[in-house]
Structures are given as structure tokens and as C-alpha cells.
Design a protein around this motif. Structure first.
Motif, PDB file in Angstrom:
ATOM      1  N   PHE A 161       0.833  -1.204   0.000  1.00 51.08           N
ATOM      2  CA  PHE A 161       0.000   0.000   0.000  1.00 51.08           C
ATOM      3  C   PHE A 161       0.869   1.256   0.000  1.00 51.08           C
ATOM      4  CE2 PHE A 161      -2.749   3.054   2.471  1.00 51.08           C
ATOM      5  CZ  PHE A 161      -3.611   3.316   1.409  1.00 51.08           C
ATOM      6  N   TYR A 162       1.947   1.219   0.768  1.00 52.30           N
ATOM      7  CA  TYR A 162       2.871   2.352   0.843  1.00 52.30           C
ATOM      8  C   TYR A 162       3.530   2.601  -0.517  1.00 52.30           C
ATOM      9  CZ  TYR A 162       6.914   5.125   2.373  1.00 52.30           C
ATOM     10  OH  TYR A 162       7.865   6.101   2.526  1.00 52.30           O
ATOM     11  N   GLN A 163       3.913   1.534  -1.200  1.00 55.33           N
ATOM     12  CA  GLN A 163       4.549   1.679  -2.504  1.00 55.33           C
ATOM     13  C   GLN A 163       3.575   2.240  -3.543  1.00 55.33           C
ATOM     14  OE1 GLN A 163       5.917  -2.340  -3.010  1.00 55.33           O
ATOM     15  NE2 GLN A 163       7.957  -1.903  -2.171  1.00 55.33           N
ATOM     16  N   LYS A 164       2.303   1.821  -3.477  1.00 55.84           N
ATOM     17  CA  LYS A 164       1.300   2.366  -4.390  1.00 55.84           C
ATOM     18  C   LYS A 164       1.089   3.853  -4.153  1.00 55.84           C
ATOM     19  CE  LYS A 164      -1.296  -1.942  -5.094  1.00 55.84           C
ATOM     20  NZ  LYS A 164      -2.594  -2.642  -4.857  1.00 55.84           N
ATOM     21  N   LEU A 165       1.068   4.240  -2.861  1.00 55.71           N
ATOM     22  CA  LEU A 165       0.916   5.655  -2.544  1.00 55.71           C
ATOM     23  C   LEU A 165       2.104   6.475  -3.043  1.00 55.71           C
ATOM     24  CD1 LEU A 165      -0.617   5.811   1.066  1.00 55.71           C
ATOM     25  CD2 LEU A 165      -1.688   6.446  -1.080  1.00 55.71           C
ATOM     26  N   LEU A 166       3.297   5.886  -2.947  1.00 56.21           N
ATOM     27  CA  LEU A 166       4.485   6.584  -3.442  1.00 56.21           C
ATOM     28  C   LEU A 166       4.374   6.843  -4.944  1.00 56.21           C
ATOM     29  CD1 LEU A 166       7.569   4.967  -1.645  1.00 56.21           C
ATOM     30  CD2 LEU A 166       6.790   7.329  -1.486  1.00 56.21           C
ATOM     31  N   GLN A 167       3.947   5.835  -5.692  1.00 58.60           N
ATOM     32  CA  GLN A 167       3.795   6.002  -7.136  1.00 58.60           C
ATOM     33  C   GLN A 167       2.716   7.029  -7.467  1.00 58.60           C
ATOM     34  OE1 GLN A 167       2.997   2.071  -8.570  1.00 58.60           O
ATOM     35  NE2 GLN A 167       5.072   1.319  -8.164  1.00 58.60           N
ATOM     36  N   PRO A 218       3.397  10.388   5.487  1.00 60.49           N
ATOM     37  CA  PRO A 218       4.157  10.405   6.753  1.00 60.49           C
ATOM     38  C   PRO A 218       3.530   9.538   7.837  1.00 60.49           C
ATOM     39  CG  PRO A 218       3.907  12.627   5.879  1.00 60.49           C
ATOM     40  CD  PRO A 218       3.017  11.747   5.071  1.00 60.49           C
ATOM     41  N   LYS A 219       2.172   9.557   7.908  1.00 59.05           N
ATOM     42  CA  LYS A 219       1.501   8.725   8.919  1.00 59.05           C
ATOM     43  C   LYS A 219       1.745   7.241   8.644  1.00 59.05           C
ATOM     44  CE  LYS A 219      -2.222  12.099   9.612  1.00 59.05           C
ATOM     45  NZ  LYS A 219      -3.687  12.340   9.516  1.00 59.05           N
ATOM     46  N   LEU A 220       1.617   6.866   7.374  1.00 58.10           N
ATOM     47  CA  LEU A 220       1.810   5.459   7.013  1.00 58.10           C
ATOM     48  C   LEU A 220       3.256   5.040   7.242  1.00 58.10           C
ATOM     49  CD1 LEU A 220       0.391   2.993   5.866  1.00 58.10           C
ATOM     50  CD2 LEU A 220       1.026   3.754   3.577  1.00 58.10           C
ATOM     51  N   LYS A 221       4.182   5.961   6.998  1.00 53.74           N
ATOM     52  CA  LYS A 221       5.590   5.651   7.228  1.00 53.74           C
ATOM     53  C   LYS A 221       5.853   5.398   8.706  1.00 53.74           C
ATOM     54  CE  LYS A 221      10.192   7.323   5.958  1.00 53.74           C
ATOM     55  NZ  LYS A 221      10.948   8.410   5.299  1.00 53.74           N
ATOM     56  N   GLY A 222       5.198   6.189   9.568  1.00 56.28           N
ATOM     57  CA  GLY A 222       5.337   5.963  11.007  1.00 56.28           C
ATOM     58  C   GLY A 222       4.761   4.623  11.437  1.00 56.28           C
ATOM     59  N   GLN A 223       3.609   4.257  10.852  1.00 56.64           N
ATOM     60  CA  GLN A 223       3.015   2.953  11.160  1.00 56.64           C
ATOM     61  C   GLN A 223       3.932   1.819  10.711  1.00 56.64           C
ATOM     62  OE1 GLN A 223      -0.866   2.813   9.382  1.00 56.64           O
ATOM     63  NE2 GLN A 223      -1.673   4.515  10.607  1.00 56.64           N
ATOM     64  N   LEU A 224       4.569   1.997   9.564  1.00 55.31           N
ATOM     65  CA  LEU A 224       5.480   0.964   9.075  1.00 55.31           C
ATOM     66  C   LEU A 224       6.665   0.784  10.014  1.00 55.31           C
ATOM     67  CD1 LEU A 224       5.494   1.653   5.238  1.00 55.31           C
ATOM     68  CD2 LEU A 224       4.810  -0.460   6.351  1.00 55.31           C
ATOM     69  N   GLU A 258       1.801   9.510  -5.564  1.00 55.93           N
ATOM     70  CA  GLU A 258       2.286  10.830  -5.161  1.00 55.93           C
ATOM     71  C   GLU A 258       3.242  11.405  -6.208  1.00 55.93           C
ATOM     72  OE1 GLU A 258       4.991  13.712  -3.323  1.00 55.93           O
ATOM     73  OE2 GLU A 258       5.524  11.655  -3.876  1.00 55.93           O
ATOM     74  N   ARG A 259       4.029  10.523  -6.842  1.00 62.30           N
ATOM     75  CA  ARG A 259       4.953  10.988  -7.872  1.00 62.30           C
ATOM     76  C   ARG A 259       4.216  11.447  -9.128  1.00 62.30           C
ATOM     77  NH1 ARG A 259       8.962   5.829  -7.044  1.00 62.30           N
ATOM     78  NH2 ARG A 259      10.062   6.606  -5.191  1.00 62.30           N
ATOM     79  N   ARG A 260       3.062  10.804  -9.400  1.00 56.41           N
ATOM     80  CA  ARG A 260       2.310  11.158 -10.607  1.00 56.41           C
ATOM     81  C   ARG A 260       1.455  12.405 -10.410  1.00 56.41           C
ATOM     82  NH1 ARG A 260       1.323   5.449 -10.920  1.00 56.41           N
ATOM     83  NH2 ARG A 260      -0.734   5.840 -10.012  1.00 56.41           N
ATOM     84  N   SER A 261       0.645  12.419  -9.352  1.00 52.64           N
ATOM     85  CA  SER A 261      -0.339  13.486  -9.183  1.00 52.64           C
ATOM     86  C   SER A 261       0.032  14.520  -8.129  1.00 52.64           C
ATOM     87  CB  SER A 261      -1.698  12.878  -8.826  1.00 52.64           C
ATOM     88  OG  SER A 261      -1.600  12.158  -7.589  1.00 52.64           O
ATOM     89  N   LYS A 262       0.811  14.076  -7.100  1.00 53.17           N
ATOM     90  CA  LYS A 262       1.202  14.956  -5.993  1.00 53.17           C
ATOM     91  C   LYS A 262      -0.025  15.588  -5.332  1.00 53.17           C
ATOM     92  CE  LYS A 262       5.753  16.044  -7.863  1.00 53.17           C
ATOM     93  NZ  LYS A 262       6.709  17.104  -8.236  1.00 53.17           N
ATOM     94  N   GLY A 263      -1.042  14.772  -5.083  1.00 46.65           N
ATOM     95  CA  GLY A 263      -2.244  15.271  -4.428  1.00 46.65           C
ATOM     96  C   GLY A 263      -2.008  15.554  -2.953  1.00 46.65           C
ATOM     97  N   PRO A 264      -2.742  16.502  -2.375  1.00 43.10           N
ATOM     98  CA  PRO A 264      -2.543  16.857  -0.955  1.00 43.10           C
ATOM     99  C   PRO A 264      -2.912  15.726  -0.004  1.00 43.10           C
ATOM    100  CG  PRO A 264      -4.484  17.960  -1.876  1.00 43.10           C
ATOM    101  CD  PRO A 264      -3.771  17.317  -3.019  1.00 43.10           C
ATOM    102  N   GLU A 265      -3.921  14.922  -0.360  1.00 45.55           N
ATOM    103  CA  GLU A 265      -4.325  13.820   0.516  1.00 45.55           C
ATOM    104  C   GLU A 265      -3.222  12.771   0.606  1.00 45.55           C
ATOM    105  OE1 GLU A 265      -7.945  12.261  -0.933  1.00 45.55           O
ATOM    106  OE2 GLU A 265      -9.112  14.092  -0.578  1.00 45.55           O
ATOM    107  N   THR A 266      -2.632  12.478  -0.527  1.00 47.60           N
ATOM    108  CA  THR A 266      -1.548  11.494  -0.544  1.00 47.60           C
ATOM    109  C   THR A 266      -0.356  11.991   0.256  1.00 47.60           C
ATOM    110  OG1 THR A 266      -2.266  10.847  -2.750  1.00 47.60           O
ATOM    111  CG2 THR A 266      -0.116  10.072  -2.046  1.00 47.60           C
TER     112      THR A 266
END
Length: 704
Positions: free
Chosen positions: A102-108, A123-129, A110-118
Motif C-alpha cells: 500500500f505504501y509503494q502504491k501511494l508513493l507512485q 508520513p503517517k503510514l511511514k510511522g506505522q510501518l 504521489e509521484r504522478r499526481s502529488k495530491g494533498p491527501e496522498t
């Protein structure tokens, strides 16, 4: 986890009731042949040798103690502990892998659209990881702590003379022994964790005493067993150690099952556990290289153990598996195996994620980098170097699928052009995978007693390759004379010298100064990329090639871009850092999450420094404190092998690199450089003729 370790004392606090339960359970089924799938490894592993008594803290002990209890009033159940721990570890690892994807999909995204929600979610997901990773690592540590079950057969220190006595055939003539004649201790200060008055720490011992101490209570948990397996060759041969274990088994096997709480039963069972740990950890360096030793063990198991005890079947199966792994390791990285197990894929994903999570921190924490003048390469240069040029040129790709001779001929035709065309990152990755293939075959024991193999520090960077047969045997041998030593370290160092020679040869065979500048820049950037990815082996090999006397005198250095030329000083600073401390790469937690390949020669030099000085005291006892420090340093080999690189292999590019390295591995750099005019400083013709005229004029004036 290791930082809060409470030492060996915590394990003794509530052990008596646990040991009684374990011994009772084991005693009821001692002679029954166990199922082979339940035969778990009992080798303590590198962390035991490195951290010693601090490997397992009180939190791990308490957690394991509460496993397997349905209610607080119920007693502990060993099988329930195993089942519950396996289920927890499997569940947490599965959740961790899902979160990784899920984290890797969000990274991809974020690189394409750079949306504010992503952006806010990452950062939250990175902390959970990070939390999930810590939990998985903790459960893996608890699982490793299950070698506590081997401690059920440990004996108190006053029983150690009995361990020696039971192995003697001429017991009637044997003089009585006490512990003080076998082992020497020193007392530490009051222990902070459990307010004990003090803890005895082993300082020295006779060979018999050190072997007997393997049977002492908490020898597994304190790291002694693993440290012994790394270093026993300094004071006894493999045959002597094996005979010591087999004598204890022979003298206690017949009466061991009568009462599981007696010393005889403990000595017998502990012998099997020690033997199993030895096979698991050191088969490749002791048994695979010594057919007589392996034959003695198999003969003993088949004739005296297999018919009486379930351990016989276990050990024979273990030997077969170890032999299969040893024979199959050579082909492990040679082919394109696309059918991977799900667990292997998950393991690689875990390491890959850990690498991504720690990448930013690792790059910022390389404190050997020089300051302002040594800043990173400009971003536009990085984008240019790491862009689509990683794709191999089409005319060259087909050559790697041809026959070996044809492929080698094509590689000679291509020459160094492919090195210049490929991206720095791609070359760094493939050289790292090639280096990893060689490094994964080595063992901590390979780095011991290297002086006897003729290994020494190199003043000249790249001499002509020397065959292992020409190594002088007049050097002091620290192992016993009859101890068989595997010489894989020589192969490892010869491979390193081949890469260094290849680097130098590729540069001096370039026929134009412009191409030499391009190739110098490429190798410097590859070395920088390698050490940033913690592949210090390849980085130092490239540095050695660039520091060759012929290469350092090339005119191309004068026109090298300043930012690229500064990398040379940066690499030298890395080399100084690596030589400064034998455990510099084990500092912090980065080595647990980031793959690492150390420089084999630098590590061997650190071990040689620890080996300097006497190994025995005035009374003849061997200094265990010295041996323990050596074991701690070499244990990092297994620590680094536990966390492999997960780059995608490019077998075509690897084939090209292998061919070029093989072609130049024995090259004479001076002879190659002499055939190339680009390697010499050129004096313009007009300036040269003017110098001749001035000289003639001065000579004419002297005669007038």
C-alpha cells in the motif's frame, strides 16, 4: 532492543520452575523419535556472538514467559509457546507486507499526481510501518530466544569437572579436578537489573575447561557457544573438539534416559545440542573441507546413536541438508530463476522497504564526508547520469546471449564504450550484485589466522595477481598445526585485486585523453554510489585501481572536472573511516535495515590486529577475553549476509562485466600503459624544438 539488555542475570531469575517443566516434558519423550519438521535450529547466530549476554533483554524474557498461558493460573506449556509465537509472527509479517504494498502504491501515486491527501497520508503510514517493523523484529528476537530450550540441559559450574570426568576412558587413574584448575573468572560490579551482588565473567581457561564451559548454564544465552564455535581453532583442532563431544555422548547415552534431572542426562542432551549448533553454523568450514571428520561423525551416529535415540536421525538429516546447501550454493546466483517462493519474495520486500525507509537517514549520516568543497553533485548532473541511458545499446545486447567464446569476442569489440554509455546507478547495482555473490560464500572463520595464508596490508594498490600456491608458509600459524583451514579468504582477496586491476586497465587502454576523463569520472561516480549504498568492498576496490601508480600519473587528472575529482578525496576519507574502527559499520541500527558489504582486506587487517600478542597467560590458560573480542568482530560477516541487496539483476550487463574483469585480472598495467601515447604528457612540437635550440645555444656559449 539490545540497548536495554540486562545481562545473564535476568535469565537465572525464574528459570528453576521453567527448567523443571522442560525437563519433565523432555524426559517423558526422550527416547521417542521426533518428527523431523519439528527439528528446529539451535545455532545462536551472529547476534549472540556480537551482543553476548545483552542480546536478549528482560522484555524478551517476560514476553516469552507469558506466551502459551491461557489463564494466569495455568502453568507454561512449551508447545503452546511455539505455536502462539509462530502465529503472531506470521500474522504481523503478513500485515507488514500488505502495508508495504500500500505504501509503494501511494508513493507512485504521489509521484504522478502529488495530491494533498496522498502527501498527508504518507508520513503517517511511514510511522506505522516503522512501528510494525519494530514489532516484527521483536518477535523474531523472541523466536531466537527459544534457544532457551537448549539451556534446560545446562549444568552448574561446580559440575563442569564432572563433564570432563565422564568423557575419560581411564577414570580410575584420573586425578580429581576442581573448577579453578580449568577456568579463571573475574567479578563484575553489582548488576543494575536485578540487584545481584556481582556476576562472574569468564576470563581464561585451559582447552578442556573452555570445552567443558559449553555445558554450563546460560552458555547459549550469554553468547559463549557461538563465540566458541568461531574461535576454538586457536586452541584445539576440529578432530579434538568432535572427539570431546562424542566421548561425552558415549559415556552418558546408555544411562541418560533413566532420570532426566541427573547430570548424565543433561551432559548427553547438551552434547547433542552443541553438536547440532556446530553443524548448523560451521559445516562449510569444518565438515565440508574435512572428509575424515565428516566420516567419523556419520559413523558414530549410525553405529551408536541412531538405533537408541531420536537425535541420530535428526543429525543425519541435518548433515544431508547442510551438504545439499553447500553443493547448491555455487549455482545460487548463476541462472535466471524467476520462480521464487512467496516467503523469499516477502523477505526481499521487507529488506527493500527497510532500505527505502532508511535511505535518507543513511546519506545524511555519512560523517566521513568532507565539508563544503565536497558537496553532492548538482541535481541536473544526477538526473543526466541516472536517466534512461541505463538501457544497454541495442547493438551490444545480443552479444550476451551468444556462446561464451563469441560473447567474449564481442565484449572485446565493445571495449570500455559500454561502461561509458551505461548509467552510474546501473553499473553500481550490477557490480554490487556480483560482489554480493562472492561475499555470501564467505564465513566469519575465513577471516581468522589470515597471516598464515600470507595476507597482509597492501602498500602498492594493484600489483600483479599472485597465485595462492606462491604464498609463503613461513608465517606464524596461530591455529594448531593439525587444524585444517579453509582458504576462501585468498579467493575473496584475489577477486578484489582482479576488480582493481580491471579498473586500472580499462583507464590506461583508452586511446584518447577525452575518453580517459570520461572513464575516470564514471569509475569515481560508481565508487561514490557504491559506498552510499554501503557496498564498501567495491568502492575500495575501485579506489585501489585509481590509486595505482601509473593511473595517478595520467594527464587526464589535470582536466578532470573539479567536483568529480573531489570524490577521490572523499573515497580516501571513507577508507580512513573503515580502518579507524573494526566495528564502525555495526554502529547504530543502519546495518540492520540497510544491506552492507565490508571490505574483506580491511576486515582481515582488523582481525590481524586483534590477533597480535599472546593468546595464553603465564599459567598456560588461553585468554577468553581476547578470543571473545575476535569472535565479536568476525560475527559482523553473518550480520551483513543476513540483509541482502534486492536490486534487479541484469545478467547481460553482469556477463559483460565478468568478461572484462577476467580479461584484465592478470594484466601488467605498466606494459598496457606503455603502448598508449595518451598515458604520457605530450610536449608541443614548437616548444620541444625551442628547448633543443636553447640547449644547443647554451652548450655553444660554454665552448666560446
Amino acid at each position: 532492543l539490545q540497548g536495554n539488555g540486562c545481562g545473564p542475570g535476568f535469565a537465572e531469575e525464574n528459570t528453576s520452575s521453567e527448567e523443571q517443566a522442560m525437563i519433565k516434558l523432555a524426559g517423558n519423550s526422550y527416547l521417542a523419535s521426533p518428527n523431523l519438521p519439528d527439528f528446529r535450529g539451535c545455532s545462536p547466530g551472529w547476534s549472540s556472538a556480537f551482543y553476548g549476554a545483552e542480546c536478549f533483554n528482560s522484555e524478551v524474557h517476560s514476553y516469552l514467559k507469558n506466551l502459551g498461558k491461557q489463564k494466569s493460573s495455568e502453568s507454561q506449556n512449551i508447545d503452546a509457546k511455539k505455536v502462539e509465537l509462530e502465529q503472531l509472527l506470521m500474522m504481523e509479517t503478513k500485515n507488514y507486507r500488505k502495508t508495504i504494498k500500500f505504501y509503494q502504491k501511494l508513493l507512485q501515486k504521489e509521484r504522478r499526481s502529488k495530491g494533498p491527501e496522498t502527501k498527508s497520508m504518507l508520513p503517517k503510514l511511514k510511522g506505522q510501518l516503522q512501528e510494525m517493523k519494530s514489532k516484527v523484529q521483536f518477535l523474531e528476537l523472541v523466536k531466537k530466544y527459544q534457544m532457551m530450550y537448549a539451556e534446560q540441559w545446562g549444568v552448574e559450574s561446580y559440575v563442569l569437572p564432572t563433564v570432563i570426568h565422564n568423557g575419560k576412558t581411564d577414570t580410575m587413574d584420573m586425578a580429581p579436578m576442581d573448577e579453578s584448575s580449568l577456568l579463571l573468572y573475574y567479578n563484575t560490579e553489582k548488576h543494575q537489573c536485578n540487584n545481584q551482588n556481582g556476576v562472574r565473567v569468564l576470563q581464561a581457561g585451559t582447552p578442556l575447561g573452555l570445552m567443558a564451559y559449553l555445558y554450563s548454564r546460560n552458555a547459549f544465552l550469554e553468547g559463549y557457544v557461538q563465540q566458541f564455535l568461531y574461535t576454538f581453532r586457536y586452541f584445539c583442532t576440529q578432530e579434538e573438539f568432535l572427539q570431546f563431544l562424542l566421548d561425552r555422548i558415549s559415556s552418558t547415552l546408555s544411562s541418560a534416559s533413566l532420570d532426566p534431572s541427573t547430570s548424565l542426562t543433561k551432559i548427553c542432551n547438551r552434547s547433542f545440542y552443541i553438536l547440532q549448533a556446530w553443524i548448523e553454523d560451521c559445516y562449510s568450514v569444518d565438515f565440508a573441507t574435512n572428509t575424515d571428520l565428516l566420516g567419523t561423525l556419520k559413523e558414530f551416529i549410525s553405529s551408536k546413536v541412531a538405533s537408541l535415540n531420536g537425535y541420530g536421525e535428526r543429525l543425519l538429516s541435518l548433515l544431508e541438508d547442510a551438504s545439499a546447501r553447500k553443493n547448491g550454493s555455487a549455482d545460487q546466483c548463476s541462472g535466471v530463476d524467476k520462480c521464487e517462493e512467496e516467503s523469499e519474495e516477502g523477505r526481499k520486500t521487507l529488506h527493500s522497504l527497510c532500505k527505502k525507509l532508511s535511505e535518507d537517514v543513511s546519506r545524511k549520516n555519512f560523517y566521513w564526508k568532507l565539508s563544503k568543497g565536497m558537496g553532492p553533485i548538482a541535481q541536473y548532473q544526477r538526473e543526466r547520469l541516472y536517466s534512461g541511458s541505463a538501457v544497454l545499446p541495442k547493438p551490444c545486447c545480443s552479444s550476451f546471449t551468444e556462446e561464451s567464446s563469441v560473447s567474449s569476442a564481442r565484449a572485446d569489440e565493445v571495449g570500455p564504450f559500454l561502461l561509458i554509455e551505461c548509467s552510474t546507478q546501473q553499473l553500481c547495482w550490477q557490480l554490487t550484485l556480483l560482489q554480493q555473490e562472492v561475499f555470501n560464500k564467505c564465513h566469519p572463520v575465513h577471516f581468522l589466522n589470515s597471516r598464515a595464508l600470507g595476507v597482509k596490508d597492501k602498500c602498492v594498490a594493484v600489483p600483479k595477481a599472485v597465485s595462492a600456491d606462491t604464498v609463503s608458509l613461513k608465517v606464524c600459524n596461530l591455529f594448531l598445526s593439525k587444524c585444517i583451514q579453509d582458504q576462501y579468504l585468498l579467493q575473496l582477496l584475489k577477486n578484489a585485486d582482479s576488480i582493481s586491476t580491471w579498473v586500472a586497465a580499462e583507464i590506461v587502454t583508452c586511446h584518447t585523453t577525452k575518453r580517459q576523463v570520461s572513464l575516470l569520472s564514471k569509475f569515481l561516480l560508481i565508487a561514490k554510489c557504491c559506498y552510499e549504498q554501503r557496498n564498501f568492498a567495491t568502492a575500495m576496490q575501485i579506489l585501489a585501481g585509481l590509486e595505482h601508480l601509473i593511473v595517478r600519473q595520467l594527464p587526464a587528472w589535470k582536466i578532470l572536472p573539479a567536483k568529480v575529482a573531489e570524490i577521490m578525496e572523499e573515497l580516501k576519507a571513507v577508507e580512513v573511516f573503515l580502518k579507524s574502527d573494526s566495528l564502525c559499520l555495526m554502529e547504530g541500527d543502519r546495518f540492520k535495515t540497510l544491506p552492507t558489504i565490508p571490505s574483506a582486506r580491511v576486515l582481515a587487517m582488523h582481525v590481524q590486529q586483534l590477533e597480535t600478542g599472546g593468546f595464553t597467560m603465564t599459567n598456560g590458560a588461553h585468554k577468553w577475553t581476547k578470543l571473545r573480542n575476535i569472535a565479536k568482530v568476525v560475527s559482523q560477516v553473518h550480520a551483513f549476509q543476513e540483509n541482502p541487496y534486492t536490486y534487479a539483476p541484469d545478467f547481460k550487463l553482469q556477463s559483460y562485466l565478468r568478461q572484462r574483469i577476467t580479461r584484465f585480472k592478470d594484466a601488467d598495467i605498466s606494459a598496457l600503459a606503455a603502448d598508449n601515447c595518451a598515458n604520457f604528457h605530450q610536449i608541443p612540437a614548437e616548444k620541444h624544438s625551442r628547448k633543443i635550440q636553447d640547449t644547443l645555444r647554451r652548450m655553444k656559449a660554454t665552448f666560446q
